[in-house]
Design a protein around this motif. Sequence first.
Motif, PDB file in Angstrom:
ATOM      1  N   THR A 168      -7.672  -7.192   0.648  1.00  0.00           N
ATOM      2  CA  THR A 168      -7.974  -6.126  -0.062  1.00  0.00           C
ATOM      3  C   THR A 168      -6.771  -5.849  -1.161  1.00  0.00           C
ATOM      4  O   THR A 168      -7.101  -5.587  -2.301  1.00  0.00           O
ATOM      5  CB  THR A 168      -7.800  -4.831   0.880  1.00  0.00           C
ATOM      6  N   TYR A 227       0.797  -1.345   0.126  1.00  0.00           N
ATOM      7  CA  TYR A 227      -0.066  -0.084  -0.029  1.00  0.00           C
ATOM      8  C   TYR A 227       0.856   1.196   0.018  1.00  0.00           C
ATOM      9  O   TYR A 227       0.783   2.215  -0.705  1.00  0.00           O
ATOM     10  CB  TYR A 227      -1.193  -0.099   1.182  1.00  0.00           C
ATOM     11  N   THR A 276      -5.756   3.230   3.217  1.00  0.00           N
ATOM     12  CA  THR A 276      -6.428   2.103   3.677  1.00  0.00           C
ATOM     13  C   THR A 276      -5.616   1.213   5.072  1.00  0.00           C
ATOM     14  O   THR A 276      -6.557   0.765   5.516  1.00  0.00           O
ATOM     15  CB  THR A 276      -6.280   1.153   2.378  1.00  0.00           C
TER      16      THR A 276
END
Length: 518
Positions: free
Chosen positions: A430, A376, A384
């Motif tokens: 995710t 990320y 997130t």
Amino acid sequence: MSLVAKFVSVGGATLASRLLGFVREMMVAAALGAGPVADAFYAAFRFPNLFRRLLAEGAFNSAFIPLFSRTLEGEGEAAARRFAEEVLAALALVLAALTAVVMVATPLIVALIAPGFRSDAGKFALTVELFRVMFPYLVCMSLTAMLSGVLNAHRRFFVAALAPTLLNVVTIAGIGYGIWRGLDGAAVGRILSWSVLVAGVAQLVMVAFAAHRIGFSVRPRVPRLTPAVRRLLVLMAPAALSGGIIQINLFIGQIIASTREGAIAVLQFADRIYQLPLGVIGIAIGVVLLPELSRTLKAGHLREATHTQNRALEFALFLTLPAATALVVVPEEIIRVLFERGAFTPETTEATARALRIFGLGLPAFVMIKVFTPGYFAREDTRTPMVFAGISAAVNVTLALILFPRLAEAGIATAEAVASWINCALLLLTLRRRSQFALDGMLLRRLPRLAATLALMAAVLFLGARVFSAPFRPEAGLATQAFALAVLVLGGAFFYFGAAQLTGAADFRSIARNLRRR
């Protein structure tokens, strides 16, 4: 240098630091046990250490390294140096203001982070005193983190990873002096706190010299909110939560544990044990993976980024899972040999072992968070992981409040382990949903073989500790205990690596090629 070689380089330096950390904790355990001075020192140190992990190592590096790496890759050395100078000026201003506020508000902060201390005036006053001495350590470590980020972006990982050894060297010297002089617990606690501050200065000097050696030096500037600094702050805000979730959960646990005498020290001793594999493996992977992914994604090599993250996950699991297995199967033997002497009683050993066993169950999640989070951050998505970290922290608080009255320190450890597994699962799922990561065929083939190898290793450790239990008893003596633990651990490791080769859970020839490859 190959990815595996970089992991080994950083991990080796971190291993040296963590082993010295063991020596330090053994000396603290012998001198202070799990008494009020130990509680005061660890409570006072936890706050600047939390900010160091969140702001210096966690949030700052998570935001600074991708931006600095991309500037260096896309615009060159001069632009990267200018960006670093702008960041340094802003960082110095923020740190000066924060330190001034904290020094004035220390009693209030201590009342918040250790509410259970308010009923003991002497313990509360000592915690305030030690807190004020150690908080400037954060200033040194924040500047150290920035220069370490510069070194990492230039693929110079070793010195930045080695710098933390100075904290352990200096504090060991301080404790040794206090023990040699026969000082009481409070005096040893004060020496420890000043040693922490001295070590912070030493680490800053070390990384500054290393940066100068590669031709990177920064000039002081007037603090300005430039677009680059503004972008850094935008990324840092959520990364402060997501990058340091383990420390946040430990901090929450400390607040709750402060209501029980000795609980903070017990959790600290257990934390020191499982932090060894977490630091050597998890932190090494996080340090190397973030700049590598940032450069790869900047160049548009998406398949290479996925391959890099798979190999990092494979490397992490291969080394983390046997360590976790040992912590779950033989925690009593580990704690007894390392700490049970002087003021550290058999009852403290039992309490610490219970917490350590549960931390061992959470260790794989702690390490995998270090693998998935750079996926990320390298894409400049810090929001997130922040959301997932917030969910994890909420779970941790809820479970800790429910379990601590029933299970004491083991309840705090359970809450942290469950919260970390939830955070790990959210990060992985995710990434998969966004098609930014998927387990490749090589890793999927090795996972069941690894599980079988671990089951056999667990049986060997369990039987070895039960059949040869006599050398682990206190009356056997420290030398005999240490030798027995070394035989048990090395024997388990030898069996694990041998079985992994036979079952195909690992390919050591491939690992050797990766270590040699540049």
